[in-house]
Design an enzyme around this catalytic site. Structure first.
Site, PDB file in Angstrom:
ATOM      1  N   SER A   1       1.147  -0.624  -0.435  1.00  0.00           N
ATOM      2  CA  SER A   1      -0.267  -0.090  -0.141  1.00  0.00           C
ATOM      3  C   SER A   1       1.332   1.217  -0.110  1.00  0.00           C
ATOM      4  O   SER A   1       0.669   1.879  -0.475  1.00  0.00           O
ATOM      5  CB  SER A   1      -0.727   0.215   1.106  1.00  0.00           C
ATOM      6  OG  SER A   1      -0.438  -0.281   2.310  1.00  0.00           O
TER       7      SER A   1
ATOM      8  N   HIS B   1       0.502   4.732   6.755  1.00  0.00           N
ATOM      9  CA  HIS B   1       0.349   5.744   5.605  1.00  0.00           C
ATOM     10  C   HIS B   1       1.557   7.193   5.524  1.00  0.00           C
ATOM     11  O   HIS B   1       0.486   7.818   6.746  1.00  0.00           O
ATOM     12  CB  HIS B   1      -0.785   5.304   5.011  1.00  0.00           C
ATOM     13  CG  HIS B   1      -0.852   4.023   5.316  1.00  0.00           C
ATOM     14  ND1 HIS B   1      -1.953   2.696   5.252  1.00  0.00           N
ATOM     15  CD2 HIS B   1      -0.476   2.413   4.246  1.00  0.00           C
ATOM     16  CE1 HIS B   1      -1.571   1.326   5.427  1.00  0.00           C
ATOM     17  NE2 HIS B   1      -0.568   1.544   4.533  1.00  0.00           N
TER      18      HIS B   1
ATOM     19  N   ASP C   1      -3.992   6.656  10.848  1.00  0.00           N
ATOM     20  CA  ASP C   1      -3.845   5.613  10.718  1.00  0.00           C
ATOM     21  C   ASP C   1      -2.411   4.844  11.657  1.00  0.00           C
ATOM     22  O   ASP C   1      -2.289   4.149  11.511  1.00  0.00           O
ATOM     23  CB  ASP C   1      -3.830   4.264   9.667  1.00  0.00           C
ATOM     24  CG  ASP C   1      -2.866   4.247   8.349  1.00  0.00           C
ATOM     25  OD1 ASP C   1      -1.723   5.321   8.854  1.00  0.00           O
ATOM     26  OD2 ASP C   1      -3.711   4.330   7.239  1.00  0.00           O
TER      27      ASP C   1
END
Length: 233
Positions: free
Chosen positions: A61, A212, A209
């Site tokens: 990701s 990221h 989060d």
């Protein structure tokens, strides 16, 4: 008289039949919808081949740019630099959220159907977060590298290093961190020491989060990668 009329009728019919056949022959088309003369003309035209080479970013990701606009992810930012320098490269972003090294080993064959001039490998972070044995991650990453080398022996390879937070304990974090430079050295790959250098642990550069990068964080990731990638290009 009747016989003469029939003879004249069949003569006319025969002439029409010949004319139809002649017309069909002249107008006959190929399966593509072109006449033979059109096809011959097309073949006679010189083909324009693109000199653009592919850079395949294969990762998690982080590469995919989870949580930011695709144009804000670091592979897209690097493409902008490449374009500004008029370098003949096109980046293919093959990042996938949640990807582990085992997942990548299963997925890489499909991506290698397209030509690859430069291969940037960014996998392992999800292995670390899941506590997957380091040796298992090493075997999977090596398998991916071997597949790329076999399919495109002239491709230039880049490996992005990754680290785990200290909270996971030295027994795991140390061998995990050391895996990447060792793998790069073994395979003669260009090496990015730590993809998240300058971003990891900096709250304003990390999304809510806690994992990221923000758009600003991706700017730094792009620089970390560019420092290693630019000399190759």
């Amino acid at each position: 008289m009747r016989s003469t009329r029939f003879s004249y009728f069949y003569s006319i019919l025969f002439s029409l039949f010949i004319a139809v056949l002649s017309g069909c022959s002249n107008d006959k088309k190929t399966a593509s919808g072109e006449t033979p003369s059109d096809t011959a003309a097309a073949v006679a035209k010189p083909l324009v081949k693109s000199n653009t080479k592919n850079i395949l970013f294969f990762g998690t990701s982080l590469t995919a740019g989870l949580g930011v606009d695709p144009e804000e992810a670091f592979p897209a930012l690097i493409q902008h630099r490449i374009d500004s320098l008029k370098l003949p490269y096109k980046i293919i972003n093959a990042g996938l959220s949640g990807e582990t090294s085992a997942d990548g080993k299963s997925r890489i064959d499909w991506l290698l159907r397209q030509p690859v001039a430069v291969f940037v490998l960014e996998l392992g972070a999800n292995d670390g977060l899941r506590g997957i044995p380091v040796k298992e991650t090493e075997v999977n990453l090596q398998a991916i590298i071997d597949k790329v080398n076999k399919k495109y022996p002239d491709a230039k390879l880049v490996l992005a290093g990754m680290q785990m937070p200290p909270s996971m304990g030295e027994k795991y974090t140390v061998p995990f961190r050391e895996l990447f430079p060792a793998l790069a050295k073994k395979n003669q790959m260009a090496f990015i020491p730590f993809l998240l250098k300058g971003v990891g642990g900096v709250p304003k550069l990390i999304q809510q989060d806690g994992l990221h990068p923000t758009p600003q964080g991706h700017l730094i990731l792009a620089q970390n990668v560019w420092e290693v990638l630019q000399p190759i290009l």
